[in-house]
Design a protein around this motif. Sequence first.
Motif, short mmCIF file in Angstrom:
data_model
loop_
_atom_site.label_atom_id
_atom_site.label_comp_id
_atom_site.label_asym_id
_atom_site.label_seq_id
_atom_site.Cartn_x
_atom_site.Cartn_y
_atom_site.Cartn_z
N VAL A 72 -61.01 96.11 103.29
CA VAL A 72 -60.90 97.47 102.76
C VAL A 72 -60.11 98.38 103.70
N GLN A 73 -60.37 98.28 105.00
CA GLN A 73 -59.74 99.19 105.95
C GLN A 73 -58.28 98.85 106.22
N ASN A 74 -57.93 97.58 106.11
CA ASN A 74 -56.56 97.16 106.38
C ASN A 74 -55.90 96.64 105.12
N ALA A 75 -56.03 97.41 104.05
CA ALA A 75 -55.51 96.97 102.75
C ALA A 75 -54.01 96.78 102.76
N GLN A 76 -53.29 97.63 103.50
CA GLN A 76 -51.83 97.54 103.51
C GLN A 76 -51.37 96.26 104.20
N ARG A 77 -52.13 95.87 105.22
CA ARG A 77 -51.74 94.70 106.00
C ARG A 77 -52.13 93.40 105.31
N ASN A 78 -53.36 93.36 104.74
CA ASN A 78 -53.85 92.10 104.20
C ASN A 78 -53.96 92.06 102.67
N GLY A 79 -53.48 93.10 102.01
CA GLY A 79 -53.54 93.12 100.56
C GLY A 79 -54.80 93.72 99.99
N GLY A 80 -55.82 93.92 100.84
CA GLY A 80 -57.03 94.58 100.38
C GLY A 80 -57.89 93.71 99.48
N CYS A 81 -58.89 94.34 98.90
CA CYS A 81 -59.82 93.67 97.99
C CYS A 81 -59.61 94.22 96.59
N GLN A 82 -59.25 93.38 95.68
CA GLN A 82 -58.98 93.83 94.31
C GLN A 82 -60.23 94.41 93.64
N PHE A 83 -61.39 93.92 94.02
CA PHE A 83 -62.63 94.40 93.40
C PHE A 83 -62.97 95.80 93.89
N ILE A 93 -68.78 90.17 95.34
CA ILE A 93 -68.33 89.21 94.33
C ILE A 93 -66.94 88.66 94.65
N ASN A 94 -66.44 88.98 95.86
CA ASN A 94 -65.14 88.46 96.27
C ASN A 94 -65.32 87.03 96.78
N PRO A 95 -64.75 86.03 96.12
CA PRO A 95 -64.97 84.64 96.54
C PRO A 95 -64.53 84.37 97.97
N ALA A 96 -63.44 85.01 98.40
CA ALA A 96 -62.95 84.78 99.76
C ALA A 96 -63.94 85.29 100.80
N VAL A 97 -64.58 86.42 100.53
CA VAL A 97 -65.53 87.00 101.48
C VAL A 97 -66.85 86.22 101.45
N ASN A 98 -67.26 85.76 100.29
CA ASN A 98 -68.53 85.05 100.17
C ASN A 98 -68.57 83.75 100.95
N LYS A 99 -67.41 83.21 101.25
CA LYS A 99 -67.36 81.96 102.02
C LYS A 99 -67.57 82.18 103.50
N LEU A 100 -67.49 83.43 103.95
CA LEU A 100 -67.55 83.73 105.38
C LEU A 100 -68.99 84.02 105.82
N PRO A 101 -69.33 83.74 107.07
CA PRO A 101 -70.71 83.95 107.53
C PRO A 101 -71.10 85.43 107.61
N ASN A 102 -70.16 86.30 107.97
CA ASN A 102 -70.44 87.73 108.10
C ASN A 102 -69.69 88.49 107.01
N LYS A 103 -70.36 88.73 105.90
CA LYS A 103 -69.71 89.39 104.77
C LYS A 103 -69.39 90.86 105.07
N ASN A 104 -70.25 91.51 105.85
CA ASN A 104 -70.03 92.92 106.16
C ASN A 104 -68.71 93.12 106.90
N GLU A 105 -68.51 92.34 107.94
CA GLU A 105 -67.28 92.50 108.72
C GLU A 105 -66.06 92.10 107.91
N ALA A 106 -66.16 91.04 107.13
CA ALA A 106 -65.03 90.59 106.33
C ALA A 106 -64.66 91.64 105.28
N CYS A 107 -65.66 92.26 104.67
CA CYS A 107 -65.40 93.29 103.65
C CYS A 107 -64.73 94.50 104.27
N ARG A 108 -65.26 94.96 105.41
CA ARG A 108 -64.65 96.13 106.07
C ARG A 108 -63.21 95.85 106.46
N GLU A 109 -62.95 94.65 106.94
CA GLU A 109 -61.59 94.30 107.34
C GLU A 109 -60.64 94.35 106.15
#
Length: 872
Positions: free
Chosen positions: A296-307, A278-294
Amino acid sequence: MDQTQATQATQGGPGTGPFVTTISGVRVEFPCKPYPSQMAMMSKVITGLKQRKNCLLESPTGSGKSLALLCSALAWQRHEAARVFKLNEEMEAQHLAAKQAQAKDRREKVLEQMKKQKQQLEEQNRSLVDESVFESNVSRDIIKQEPGSSLDISVETSSIPVYDITDDEDEDDFKPAKRTRISKSSSTSIMMNKSGNDALNSNTENLQGNTEIKKGTQADLETDSPYFVPPIKELTVPKIIFGTRTHKQIAQITRELRKTKYANVRSIVLASRDHTCINPAVNKLPNKNEACRELVQNAQRNGGCQFHGRSKNLANFQALASVGLQPAYDLEDLVAVGRRTKACPYYVTRYLMQTADIIFCPYNYMIDPSIRKSMSMDLDGHILIFDEAHNMEDAARESSSFSLKQDELQRCMQDCEKVAKCGTEPYAHEEIAKLISTLSQWMDMQTPQLREKSFNSSGKCWNGTDFLGSVHASGMTQEGIALHQTYFEAIIVQRDQQMEAVRERGNRWYEEKPLITTQSVGVIESIFRLFTELTRENGRYRDDFRVAMSKDNVRQRANGNSGPFRSVQVLSLHLWCLNPAVAFEDIQKQVHSIVLTSGTLSPMQSFESELGAPFPLRLEASHVIDKNQVWAGVIGTGPNGVSLNGSYQNTETLKYQDELGEILYRICNTMPHGVLCFFPSYRMLDTLCNRWTETNVLARIEQDKIIVKEPRSGPDMFQEAMDNFYGAVAESTRNSGSFTCTGALFFAVYRGKVSEGLDFADNNARAVICIGIPFPNVRDMQVELKRDYNTRNMSRGLLGGGEWYEIQAFRALNQALGRCIRHRKDWGAIFLIDDRYLRTPRYLNSLSKWIRSSVMKIICLSSYYAGCSHNL
């Protein structure tokens, strides 16, 4: 039926009220009076679960098998929960009694030991006293007889002085001590020497020490410490993991669950990020799995996923209920709640999976080992139910098969080389890059040996033994692969630590160190999986696989998704599993029971031989409809006398295409509302539609029906097509006589989305037209290899290659036929258009049992067009 007693809560047939029955001691609550086929199915399921055996159950589409599966399995689970609870209470009581008995026994042993030690101490004291008396008498005699003695020792014991003997050299040898009056009762200890005192003190201390130890042990016993009696392992109730092919089918299953008395069971629906993110930023990308893992795993660097961070707020079923989501929800309900509460539905289900009683998911989640690992799905001791399992053999083979493209290998190699220069574990990354380079070079060496398979594809295939020998000659030995796996494990450990440090502490040094991408990790894992599958259990399964290389000409965009299309050659390496038992064997060894159900499982013996699992409980149920509710006919010759042979060569002729178009027009002109028409392939569908456009056949049909075509891909396009079809049929139903069109015609393909899982009840499918017989593509390399494999392995019970080939066709055909009749009061017509049914009797015998006896062989075609609708 074994031990079956039935009592109906309310009188009447199906749909009139709840029904309670007892099957093999299990109380089953059914929402209505069940059909005989449902009772037979529930009996088989409960017997299988009680005996921990597998079931193979065939029941026609529309006969209520999903409802029977749910009620019987959940009734057994509830019964088992009560039994397990009682057993656990009994075991706990026995365990407590054993601990108390052990404690009592230990206390008695301690008291007995203390008593013995006391007796031993008393004996030692008496022995020491006797010795001291003897020594005192000897001492007096010596003193009396010693010449020049300056001591005047009285023989009166009452006047004997007491001296303190000391080892201090500065003191006198004998120093007078305070004179003490000693009673006669204590006179025996007057002359006790130093060694005697030490011995007594030592024994006393030992006794006191032992007493303290025993008192400590007693205290432990009195608190029922588990030290003496091993703790019990509580029995658990198996979860039910209910798998079906698509999420649309899961939605239908959850709707069925809501109708039952078991609707309050703790249930969840597992789905991929494609369906739950349900993350709008991830839903716009072709590979949701990779975008989600990125994220969640690098929350400190990219702010993470609020959901993702808020998903723990709904990590239990009480929390779900508090936001209005009750059990038996479907996926859309969960996603809607996730949007409202800003909590990720994907991770919510991951948390809930641990405490759920029944889990719904696509069945590749259970079969595919990589998906099981990513979902942390534990199958040990649980019940697996596979609905719509007619293609289970194919699904099991596909779960152990995968492909690698050479350009993926090259990107992964470059990624490893980059990290080797300025990242962590440089040597390990460099060695992995060398391994990938060796594999890519081996592929280049094999390219000249590829033989042409079609005008735009060529390939070559090896069995497992030959492949391992070939790559071994190139330097990829089994020992070398094992060594590189240790390098990869070191990379993963360091990678995880680095990401954790960045995530928790924002470590700037780690942020500057590059990491290999998640895509590269997946490619490397696939390389090792290739060798692991071929060498596991000392190479037991290596010849159940084929390793193939293919070179295909495909159209791709020059610059990602924005550039112009161009034709490029893609070189790929494939691992194809030809034995579904390879994947299924691991599953069936660890689960409680497996239940396979479908409307088209015959011949059943192929499942047992192909899957390598015993299915002692089997059922071929009859349909719930009367024979006069379905009309079925074989059309072998068209109205102009043209033979309707659906072989590849004949379908290319214009006579065949035009004759088929005329038949289609007449059926659509006669049959009301919805009509489904199935084709063997998209290519044939396109060819015929182009011809019928030229001959105005489609224009004539459109005077009666709105025409809808099944799109090849895209969920949005497919849903739009379904909405158009359902809308046209609904309009024809509401405005019968005044609506311009009499319904809709849906062009679909066998094995497509329309042929399985979708509901075309009542007016949505008053006729089903089946053109040709959907044999698999004989030129497909995998089909060719599988046919040859089965022929070579008939000795272990496999169907011959030719028989397997035909079974694949008729299972797909029977699935399409099942779209016609969806419930007890439904009706419709079935048209089988191919003269091979008339020339080959076994083809008719390959149809589902419920339709086989109703098929008519049409000789004079025109008389049936006018009469079939009237007869229905």
